[in-house]
Scaffold this active site. Structure first.
Site, mmCIF file in Angstrom:
data_model
loop_
_atom_site.group_PDB
_atom_site.id
_atom_site.type_symbol
_atom_site.label_atom_id
_atom_site.label_comp_id
_atom_site.label_asym_id
_atom_site.label_seq_id
_atom_site.Cartn_x
_atom_site.Cartn_y
_atom_site.Cartn_z
ATOM 1 N N HIS A 50 1.064 -1.286 -0.112
ATOM 2 C CA HIS A 50 -0.207 0.097 -0.090
ATOM 3 C C HIS A 50 0.967 1.235 0.019
ATOM 4 O O HIS A 50 1.955 1.204 0.430
ATOM 5 C CB HIS A 50 -0.869 -0.049 1.358
ATOM 6 C CG HIS A 50 -1.799 1.169 1.500
ATOM 7 N ND1 HIS A 50 -1.724 2.211 1.840
ATOM 8 C CD2 HIS A 50 -3.157 0.760 1.188
ATOM 9 C CE1 HIS A 50 -2.781 2.957 1.898
ATOM 10 N NE2 HIS A 50 -3.668 2.325 1.409
ATOM 11 N N ASP A 57 3.432 -4.748 7.838
ATOM 12 C CA ASP A 57 2.120 -3.538 7.630
ATOM 13 C C ASP A 57 0.933 -4.902 7.714
ATOM 14 O O ASP A 57 0.665 -5.601 6.916
ATOM 15 C CB ASP A 57 2.116 -3.276 6.233
ATOM 16 C CG ASP A 57 0.737 -2.453 6.030
ATOM 17 O OD1 ASP A 57 -0.119 -2.516 7.015
ATOM 18 O OD2 ASP A 57 0.556 -1.942 5.002
ATOM 19 N N GLN A 65 -4.341 -5.170 7.025
ATOM 20 C CA GLN A 65 -5.266 -6.080 6.221
ATOM 21 C C GLN A 65 -5.081 -7.554 7.102
ATOM 22 O O GLN A 65 -5.845 -8.389 6.503
ATOM 23 C CB GLN A 65 -5.043 -6.382 4.675
ATOM 24 C CG GLN A 65 -5.302 -4.877 4.112
ATOM 25 C CD GLN A 65 -6.693 -4.306 4.282
ATOM 26 O OE1 GLN A 65 -7.642 -4.899 4.493
ATOM 27 N NE2 GLN A 65 -6.998 -3.067 3.700
ATOM 28 N N LYS A 124 -10.267 -0.608 10.390
ATOM 29 C CA LYS A 124 -10.456 -1.782 9.531
ATOM 30 C C LYS A 124 -10.756 -3.088 10.110
ATOM 31 O O LYS A 124 -10.713 -4.192 9.652
ATOM 32 C CB LYS A 124 -9.028 -1.896 8.696
ATOM 33 C CG LYS A 124 -8.720 -0.808 7.731
ATOM 34 C CD LYS A 124 -7.631 -1.140 6.991
ATOM 35 C CE LYS A 124 -7.103 0.022 6.017
ATOM 36 N NZ LYS A 124 -7.976 0.683 4.928
ATOM 37 N N CYS A 166 -4.976 2.638 -3.505
ATOM 38 C CA CYS A 166 -3.613 3.181 -2.957
ATOM 39 C C CYS A 166 -2.195 2.228 -3.287
ATOM 40 O O CYS A 166 -1.566 2.126 -2.419
ATOM 41 C CB CYS A 166 -3.777 3.420 -1.423
ATOM 42 S SG CYS A 166 -4.929 4.676 -1.045
HETATM 43 C C1 LIG Z 1 -2.372 -3.034 3.615
HETATM 44 C C2 LIG Z 1 -2.766 -1.402 3.937
HETATM 45 N N1 LIG Z 1 -1.655 -0.808 4.710
HETATM 46 C C3 LIG Z 1 -1.966 0.349 5.006
HETATM 47 C C4 LIG Z 1 -3.391 1.016 4.960
HETATM 48 C C5 LIG Z 1 -3.195 2.268 5.423
HETATM 49 O O1 LIG Z 1 -4.521 2.167 6.329
HETATM 50 P P1 LIG Z 1 -5.085 3.846 7.041
HETATM 51 O O2 LIG Z 1 -5.377 4.360 5.719
HETATM 52 O O3 LIG Z 1 -5.902 3.329 7.989
HETATM 53 O O4 LIG Z 1 -3.805 4.336 7.559
HETATM 54 C C6 LIG Z 1 -4.222 0.424 4.235
HETATM 55 C C7 LIG Z 1 -5.408 0.954 3.768
HETATM 56 O O5 LIG Z 1 -6.261 0.529 3.149
HETATM 57 C C8 LIG Z 1 -3.958 -0.973 3.880
HETATM 58 O O6 LIG Z 1 -4.796 -1.569 2.957
#
Ligand SMILES: Cc1ncc(COP(=O)(O)O)c(C=O)c1O
Length: 417
Positions: free
Chosen positions: A130, A207, A210, A233, A372
């Site tokens: 992401h 990260d 998800q 999430k 993203c």
């Molecule tokens: C894999 C992953 N990492 C990081 C993020 C960033 O999350 P946030 O927008 O809550 O900061 C997302 C958001 O969709 C994501 O799917």
């Protein structure tokens, strides 16, 4: 298919009861919400816990000598302990509250990356990150002169572990990767990635935005150095995120943000800083968000993450099988290995935004765009995709309606396949 249908008929938890906890399902026009990777819905228990905090426990944490300041401080501590236990951290000192996963990943980049990397070092990430775990490392690479390198993907949308072994070296100082792709659903073998990184003394950043909502995680068993995720999430509120870091590493890091309550002593020209975790939490914390996140964890734990994972896997497998029956659908999702319930696809000859708009007309909410992950889309030779992302409160009947709505997309867009 028989085993899938059996699992969907017997989820192992009271699905009807669960659905009655989500007010969005009570609305006149039923919404089939398949955009859970963007943000989940919240059960009443989370909303009520937050309302209770704001009604009866609201004060400024760590600051007030009065009973409400103490109540807020206690609520903050209890939430931090809950999060620490949930991810298997050995101490709540290792839990830094942030605004979201993005801020957690930026904190590592600013407070560790900028101070510890230099020209000649390598930052290793993957092509399926992401932007939150991608652009921050670009920034660090540009500022420090460190080289940014990428682990390739296989034809089955998995991380290419041989390529990882080829690219990692003594120069690699940090390996940052997603535990679950928000587009492909791929869940790489995080334990193996971390084991290999340790052979080269590289720090690991997971990260887990998800991953945490779907699969039980234990940071001590995983032995990662950092792990990031977002409350919104995983049934919690927006505006609260978590950074887990090993205490020893966090202690050696300089702060990311400066200001109130992150200090020990402030002199005219220099300051000393508070102990963990407060050193990294400048300004008034989002205690309402913390108690909401703790309530979300309680909700997930009451059902059981193992049960949630088994049901979501069956639901995703059912959805994939139904999508595969439609010859005008192209699916971007691994066939092997661990996978999360995010399924990217395209309707041939139709723009993803048109698809999402027609589905919305049918009451089906999915995402369209690059999610993203522009580098991943470019890597796959795609401009954009649709994504259906499922949660344990979704049902087989909802998937059937989603598939019926996709058939209408074919008619409306006059797709001749
Ligand atoms: C894999 C992953 N990492 C990081 C993020 C960033 O999350 P946030 O927008 O809550 O900061 C997302 C958001 O969709 C994501 O799917």
């Amino acid at each position: 298919m028989k085993a899938i249908l059996e699992k969907l008929a017997n989820p192992g938890f009271d699905l009807e009861q669960v659905r009655s906890d989500f007010a969005y399902l009570e609305q006149d026009r039923p919404i089939i919400y398949l955009d859970n990777a963007a943000t989940t819905q919240r059960p009443n228990q989370v909303i009520e816990r937050m309302a209770h905090y704001y009604r009866y426990e609201n004060g400024n944490p760590l600051r007030g000598a009065h009973c409400l300041g103490a109540a807020a401080t206690e609520a903050m501590l209890a939430s931090r302990i809950k999060v620490a236990q949930f991810i298997g951290s050995k101490s709540e000192r290792e839990i830094i509250f942030t605004r979201n996963a993005s801020e957690s990943l930026n904190l590592i980049a600013y407070a560790w990356g900028l101070n510890n990397l230099q020209a000649g070092d390598q930052i290793l990430i993957t092509h399926m990150e992401h932007h939150s775990n991608f652009v921050n490392w670009q920034f660090v690479a540009q500022k420090t002169g460190a080289e940014l390198s990428f682990i390739e993907l296989t034809d089955d949308y998995q991380l290419d572990m041989q390529d990882y072994r080829n690219k990692i070296s003594e120069r690699t100082k940090i390996v940052a990767f997603t535990a679950a792709s928000n587009v492909l659903g791929t869940m790489p073998d995080a334990a193996a990635i971390i084991r290999i990184a340790k052979e080269y003394n590289a720090l690991t950043v997971v990260d887990a935005a998800q991953f945490v909502p779907h699969v039980k995680i234990n940071v001590r068993e995983l032995d990662c150095d950092f792990l990031a995720f977002s409350g919104h999430k995983m049934l919690g509120p927006m505006g609260i995120g978590v950074l887990y870091g090993k205490a020893k590493i966090l202690e050696d890091m300089t702060p990311f943000l400066y200001g109130g309550e992150m200090i020990e002593y402030v002199e005219d020209y220099e300051s000393t800083f508070a102990q963990l975790p407060y050193k990294f939490e400048a300004g008034t914390q989002n205690v309402g968000g913390m108690v909401g996140l703790a309530a979300a964890i309680e909700y997930l734990e009451d059902i059981g993450l193992e049960k949630i994972a088994a049901y979501e896997t069956a639901l995703a497998d059912y959805c994939l099988a139904k999508l595969e029956e439609l010859p005008y659908i192209e699916i971007y999702h691994p066939k092997q290995g661990a996978r999360g319930p995010a399924i990217a696809f395209n309707v041939k000859d139709a723009h993803p935004h048109d698809v999402a708009t027609i589905l919305d007309y049918h009451g089906v909410a999915i995402r369209a765009g690059h999610h993203c992950t522009q580098p991943l889309h470019r890597y796959l030779g795609l401009n954009s995709t649709n994504r259906a992302s499922l949660a344990f409160y979704n049902t087989k009947e909802e998937i059937d309606l989603f598939i019926e709505a996709l058939k209408d997309v074919k008619d409306v867009m006059q797709i001749d396949i």
